[in-house]
Design a protein around this motif. Sequence first.
Motif, PDB file in Angstrom:
ATOM      1  N   GLN A  32      34.019  41.538  33.372  1.00 17.49           N
ATOM      2  CA  GLN A  32      33.002  41.439  34.203  1.00 17.49           C
ATOM      3  C   GLN A  32      33.422  40.542  35.098  1.00 17.49           C
ATOM      4  O   GLN A  32      32.832  39.981  36.809  1.00 17.49           O
ATOM      5  CB  GLN A  32      31.284  41.402  33.999  1.00 17.49           C
ATOM      6  CG  GLN A  32      30.890  42.105  33.042  1.00 17.49           C
ATOM      7  CD  GLN A  32      29.844  41.930  31.662  1.00 17.49           C
ATOM      8  OE1 GLN A  32      29.270  40.804  31.510  1.00 17.49           O
ATOM      9  NE2 GLN A  32      28.182  42.954  32.168  1.00 17.49           N
ATOM     10  N   ARG A  33      33.044  38.903  34.479  1.00 16.27           N
ATOM     11  CA  ARG A  33      34.372  37.747  35.902  1.00 16.27           C
ATOM     12  C   ARG A  33      34.927  37.918  36.685  1.00 16.27           C
ATOM     13  O   ARG A  33      34.783  37.952  37.799  1.00 16.27           O
ATOM     14  CB  ARG A  33      33.425  36.283  35.216  1.00 16.27           C
ATOM     15  CG  ARG A  33      32.672  36.295  34.416  1.00 16.27           C
ATOM     16  CD  ARG A  33      32.761  34.650  33.528  1.00 16.27           C
ATOM     17  NE  ARG A  33      33.860  34.106  34.083  1.00 16.27           N
ATOM     18  CZ  ARG A  33      33.983  33.042  33.117  1.00 16.27           C
ATOM     19  NH1 ARG A  33      34.175  32.959  31.951  1.00 16.27           N
ATOM     20  NH2 ARG A  33      34.879  32.186  33.605  1.00 16.27           N
ATOM     21  N   ARG A  34      35.608  38.639  36.072  1.00 19.25           N
ATOM     22  CA  ARG A  34      37.252  39.084  36.651  1.00 19.25           C
ATOM     23  C   ARG A  34      36.827  39.918  38.185  1.00 19.25           C
ATOM     24  O   ARG A  34      37.384  40.276  39.030  1.00 19.25           O
ATOM     25  CB  ARG A  34      37.853  39.387  35.960  1.00 19.25           C
ATOM     26  CG  ARG A  34      39.119  37.698  35.600  1.00 19.25           C
ATOM     27  CD  ARG A  34      40.291  38.370  34.585  1.00 19.25           C
ATOM     28  NE  ARG A  34      39.997  38.942  33.457  1.00 19.25           N
ATOM     29  CZ  ARG A  34      39.633  38.795  32.289  1.00 19.25           C
ATOM     30  NH1 ARG A  34      39.552  38.444  31.557  1.00 19.25           N
ATOM     31  NH2 ARG A  34      39.850  40.378  31.590  1.00 19.25           N
ATOM     32  N   ASP A  35      36.287  41.150  37.323  1.00 12.16           N
ATOM     33  CA  ASP A  35      35.716  42.097  38.199  1.00 12.16           C
ATOM     34  C   ASP A  35      35.240  41.483  39.768  1.00 12.16           C
ATOM     35  O   ASP A  35      35.679  42.521  40.327  1.00 12.16           O
ATOM     36  CB  ASP A  35      35.347  43.366  37.611  1.00 12.16           C
ATOM     37  CG  ASP A  35      36.144  44.425  36.247  1.00 12.16           C
ATOM     38  OD1 ASP A  35      36.969  43.840  36.572  1.00 12.16           O
ATOM     39  OD2 ASP A  35      35.863  44.973  35.700  1.00 12.16           O
ATOM     40  N   PHE A  36      34.027  41.190  38.709  1.00 12.44           N
ATOM     41  CA  PHE A  36      33.091  40.929  39.749  1.00 12.44           C
ATOM     42  C   PHE A  36      33.666  39.779  40.695  1.00 12.44           C
ATOM     43  O   PHE A  36      33.360  40.338  42.284  1.00 12.44           O
ATOM     44  CB  PHE A  36      32.131  39.750  39.349  1.00 12.44           C
ATOM     45  CG  PHE A  36      30.782  39.340  40.297  1.00 12.44           C
ATOM     46  CD1 PHE A  36      29.852  40.542  41.032  1.00 12.44           C
ATOM     47  CD2 PHE A  36      31.008  38.090  41.116  1.00 12.44           C
ATOM     48  CE1 PHE A  36      29.169  39.632  41.821  1.00 12.44           C
ATOM     49  CE2 PHE A  36      29.986  37.836  42.106  1.00 12.44           C
ATOM     50  CZ  PHE A  36      28.929  38.717  42.040  1.00 12.44           C
ATOM     51  N   ALA A  37      34.729  39.134  40.793  1.00 13.60           N
ATOM     52  CA  ALA A  37      35.731  38.770  41.587  1.00 13.60           C
ATOM     53  C   ALA A  37      36.457  38.656  42.431  1.00 13.60           C
ATOM     54  O   ALA A  37      36.395  38.946  43.454  1.00 13.60           O
ATOM     55  CB  ALA A  37      35.887  37.154  40.528  1.00 13.60           C
TER      56      ALA A  37
END
Length: 186
Positions: A132-137
């Motif tokens: 989720q963090r990678r996708d969001f970034a």
Amino acid sequence: MTHSDDQHTDSPAIALLKEVGAETVKHSGGTLLTHLLRVEALLAAWGARPALRTAALCHAFYGTDGLPLVLLELSERARLAEAIGAEAEELVYFYASCDRKASYPGLAAADGEAVTFRDRFTGEEFTPTPRQRRDFAELTVANELDLARVNESFRERNGAGLLDLFTRWAPLLSEAARREVTAVLG
């Protein structure tokens, strides 16, 4: 980078975007729809998986912490999920729900460190998964770089701060995204 919606002519996402007026809403570099298409194209150029590219195309449906325009109410999440799939809709919600002031600073904490993400719709705080963090970034970087590319005053006003933020987020970003940050923001 220019992009046409020719490849999307039969897309339920494009049909829904047009139905809710995205092609008539003014936005940096043209209309909201042209911006969304450029963000999706940028993520495609970076090799993002289909669900993330679709989320990029639809990231403005519920508004964002930076853009209060709402194309669909949260009560209509099922309608968007039907058009783009559950995974892409969940990414759209996650992106739209970000309380930026509370969530941006710690997003790139090392795995295992506490990361707090605040949902601006519910006030709930939780630890997002690494994916989720990678996708969001990636989505955030693509969105902001598109704005910086097409709007010189935006780049002058926000470029240094975005460069600092995205440099801190580098561990979350693909190599292609990191190169693009450098190319657009210095």
